[in-house]
Design a protein around this motif. Structure first.
Motif, PDB file in Angstrom:
ATOM      1  N   ALA A 282       0.835  -1.199   0.000  1.00  0.00           N
ATOM      2  CA  ALA A 282       0.000   0.000   0.000  1.00  0.00           C
ATOM      3  C   ALA A 282       0.866   1.244   0.000  1.00  0.00           C
ATOM      4  N   ARG A 283       1.914   1.224   0.832  1.00  0.00           N
ATOM      5  CA  ARG A 283       2.783   2.400   0.877  1.00  0.00           C
ATOM      6  C   ARG A 283       3.465   2.613  -0.470  1.00  0.00           C
ATOM      7  N   MET A 286       0.927   4.112  -2.827  1.00  0.00           N
ATOM      8  CA  MET A 286       0.708   5.514  -2.513  1.00  0.00           C
ATOM      9  C   MET A 286       1.904   6.350  -2.933  1.00  0.00           C
ATOM     10  N   ASP A 317      -1.376   7.747   3.510  1.00  0.00           N
ATOM     11  CA  ASP A 317      -1.834   6.368   3.613  1.00  0.00           C
ATOM     12  C   ASP A 317      -2.438   6.099   4.986  1.00  0.00           C
ATOM     13  N   HIS A 393      -4.993   4.255  -3.265  1.00  0.00           N
ATOM     14  CA  HIS A 393      -5.240   3.589  -1.983  1.00  0.00           C
ATOM     15  C   HIS A 393      -6.399   2.607  -2.109  1.00  0.00           C
TER      16      HIS A 393
END
Length: 741
Positions: A282-283, A286, A317, A393
């Motif tokens: 996810a990071r 993002m 995030d 996201h």
């Protein structure tokens, strides 16, 4: 003395084949003057782009830079470019919106155009033809006058915009050529992006760098939203959000919907990592959305990326994780749906079709949480989208869904668009030949509160508004192996591709349609898909590519059951033969090409008679006549046209009659009968005006003016030229005349 009619100014009528008549020159001129044209579009300049918010802090230096650049460039007769650069969601678009409201609008009074290139980007490339088509329509150019090729649209844009002081705003520019293509002839282009483009700077562009908010500005912003906030607590929130306006806005909006909590609760929960900061994937996602993946900008200019932006991405995030964790289950389902959707926008009808409940309430919560925004759109259904940072996201969150669940949602999306496009095609093109059966679901079932569209014009507007989503759906269906849905969508979208000249789209989707047909072992479908690609290539001027597709299609004709498939291939081959003949200087070569085309069109005509398909018979007869005219067989052409006109009148195929009349006029010119040529052209103009076929009306008036000139009929020529000028003004091709002093 005029050669038109039987005397200089009488009202004598002479019969002409095809119901046309010849009248005296004076009455003919009066008749042309009386043709009713559509009214001109309202003279209001376009005013596109996201509106400014009421709460806006700091950015004093950036606003001053924008103002100074705009003032300097506005004083220069040459167009100027300003680049506004910063990480995703840092407030670039809002900065420009504030500058427009405060000063830029007054500097560029002839209008503001706006586009987000992310809505038109596929595999890294932007469909600039589609962008320019939207600009032309916003400037008042009627859809019938928007050409198909990028070069033609570029030329028309520069012509229409030449006398105008325009402000063009473009978000998410990644490459310099994307910006250069959209520079107005005079005025200002303001582009936003995540990195500076050195080649634009070398061209003289002015750079405005937008950084995250510092503690003071961020604290002021938080306290404007949340007046009771303690200054120290507000500063802590700013630091936890890395000064990122999008994260700050989402956090405070989320808090506003929960009056039992305080800003201290937000600080405590984010600091403790109660909501988590997402996994590494996810990071990473993002970071890409924020512009952090690129490291320093190209050539070290306008550094966008690196550790500072990595921290911003992680902060955003974390905030989005916190906000999404606290929304209702229905809203969370909507958020997941946005993460699954192939396109960038969604309507409430689409969301309901894929199983969402309490859609209106859920959309309201996404809007109030600043996770979603309303898309600026002139068409009826409201469309919603996530900010691109939020969308990254949401898509990462959607990856956590079980694979079976994700595919089932995608399949509902694809089925919705396949049925909707089929209904749109049926309304736009009527009872044309189609391979696919009618959709099982009625149109009324696709819209919960009202029909998606009603009537031909409404259906075409809906298809055009959904064009980017439809292209994305085709690609996803191909990736998932849903081959039938791929070719169904491709076949249905011919109504859009042909009507609005989205020719690059037609080629892209058609190639996927060919692969889908091969997977399903459907030679009939493959022929259809190859023919669509060939027709798009033909209109783009790529005759070699068109012929190669038709060669492959012709090799499958023995396997096709419907003779009309042979007809469409022969028709396309005939059109290419005529095009090649027109490009050759030798009259002998033109004659040979014309005869080749005639034989091909005759084969297509025979195929349509074998079904029988009345519309196909009319179209192919018309094509045969065009080939006969090109081969200077005027009398033969008139006989074919008379038969075609009779079938068209008998079957109600009125739209073909103006086209038939225009070819009839060319035949009379070839025979030296100017009187009859004029009468046929006037008939074409009358019918085109009544059917609102404005491009055909333009063609008829232009031909009629040339015929009047040959006949030395000054009143008729003057009437045609004035009517033509009026038509083109009303169609947006010429600026309106200045009011008298």
């Amino acid at each position: 003395m005029s050669s038109l009619g039987t005397d200089g100014g009488g009202a004598t009528y002479n019969s002409v084949s095809g119901d046309a008549v010849v009248v005296g020159p004076l009455l003919m001129a009066q008749h042309i003057e009386g043709i009713q044209l559509p009214p001109a579009a309202p003279a209001a300049p376009p005013c596109q782009g996201p509106p400014p918010t009421r709460v806006f802090v700091n950015r004093t230096e950036e606003l001053a830079g924008l103002r100074d650049a705009a003032l300097a460039l506005a004083a220069d007769p040459e167009p100027g470019v300003v680049m506004v650069v910063g990480v995703g969601g840092v407030g670039k678009t809002q900065l420009v919106a504030q500058a427009v409201r405060r000063e830029l609008a007054q500097l560029f009074p002839d209008g503001r155009l706006y586009v987000d290139l992310e809505d038109h980007r596929r595999d890294g490339a932007v469909d600039l033809a589609a962008v320019l088509g939207g600009f032309l329509r916003a400037l008042g150019v009627h859809k019938d006058y928007v050409p198909g090729r990028l070069a033609e649209r570029t030329a028309l844009f520069r012509s229409v915009a030449a006398p105008l002081r325009l402000l063009v705003k473009v978000d998410n520019v990644q490459h310099a050529p994307e910006a250069r293509a959209l520079v107005p002839p005079q005025g200002l282009l303001v582009v936003t992006g995540r990195r500076a483009l050195p080649s634009l700077l070398m061209d003289g562009a002015v750079l405005i760098d937008v950084a995250p908010l510092d503690d003071r500005a961020g604290t002021e912003l938080v306290r404007r939203w949340y007046a009771d906030a303690d200054e120290g607590t507000a500063t802590d929130v700013v630091r936890l959000c890395a000064g990122h306006p999008l994260a700050l806005r989402a956090a405070v909006e989320w808090l506003a919907a929960r009056p039992q909590l305080t800003l201290d609760d937000v600080v405590r929960d984010l600091t403790a990592g109660r909501y988590g900061t997402g996994d590494d994937g996810a990071r990473e996602a993002m970071g890409v959305a924020m512009g952090a993946s690129g490291g320093p900008a190209q050539d070290g200019v306008g550094a966008s990326g690196g550790p500072a932006q990595d921290g911003v991405g992680e902060a955003v995030d974390a905030v989005l994780d916190a906000v999404v964790a606290e929304v209702s289950d229905d809203t969370r389902h909507l958020y997941d749906l946005f993460g699954v959707l192939p396109g960038t926008t969604a309507t409430a009808d689409l969301l309901r079709a894929v199983g969402a409940t309490r859609v209106d309430a859920g959309l309201g919560e996404l809007l109030s949480s600043r996770l979603a925004v309303l898309v600026e759109s002139a068409d009826r259904p409201q469309r919603y989208r996530l900010h691109d940072v939020v969308r990254a996201h949401a898509r990462q969150c959607a990856r956590a869904l079980p694979e079976e669940r994700r595919r089932s949602l995608l399949r509902l999306v694809v089925d919705f668009y396949a049925d909707a496009a089929a209904h749109g095609d049926a309304l736009v093109l009527g009872a044309r030949f189609r391979i696919q059966p009618p959709p099982v679901r009625p149109l009324a079932e696709l819209g919960a509160k009202e029909a998606l569209f009603t009537g031909s014009a409404d259906a075409l507007e809906w298809l055009d508004a959904e064009r980017d989503n439809l292209q994305a759906v085709i690609r996803v269906a191909a990736d998932e192996g849903w081959h039938q849905e791929v070719w169904r969508l491709c076949e249905s979208l011919w109504a859009l591709y042909h009507s609005r000249k989205h020719l690059a789209d037609c080629v892209e989707s058609g190639l996927l349609g060919i692969e889908a047909a091969q997977h399903e072992a459907r030679p009939d479908v493959e022929i259809r898909m190859r023919n669509q690609v060939a027709r798009a290539a033909y209109e783009l001027g790529d005759l070699d590519r068109a012929e190669s597709q038709l060669d492959a299609a012709a090799g499958l004709l023995e396997l096709a059951g419907d003779p009309r498939l042979s007809g469409v291939v022969w028709e396309s081959r005939g059109l290419i033969a005529l095009a090649r003949g027109r490009s050759e200087e030798s009259p002998h070569a033109m004659g040979e090409r014309a005869e080749e085309a005639r034989q091909l069109f005759e084969r297509a005509l025979a195929a349509n008679r074998a079904v029988p398909d009345p519309h196909g018979v009319v179209v192919q007869s018309y094509n045969v006549a065009q080939a006969l005219v090109a081969g200077e067989r005027w009398t033969d052409a008139l006989g074919v046209l008379d038969e075609a006109a009779e079938v068209a009148r008998t079957t109600g195929d009125e739209p073909m009659l103006p086209r038939i009349d225009l070819v009839r006029a060319q035949s009379f010119v070839g025979l030296g009968s100017l009187d009859r040529a004029v009468a046929a052209t006037v008939a074409a103009a009358d019918r085109a005006a009544s059917l609102k076929q404005f491009a055909k009306l333009d063609q008829a008036l232009e031909l009629l003016a040339a015929l009047a000139d040959r006949a030395e009929d000054r009143p008729l020529r003057a009437a045609c030229e004035e009517k033509l000028r009026e038509l083109r003004r009303n169609m947006g091709l010429e600026p309106p005349a200045a009011p008298p002093a």
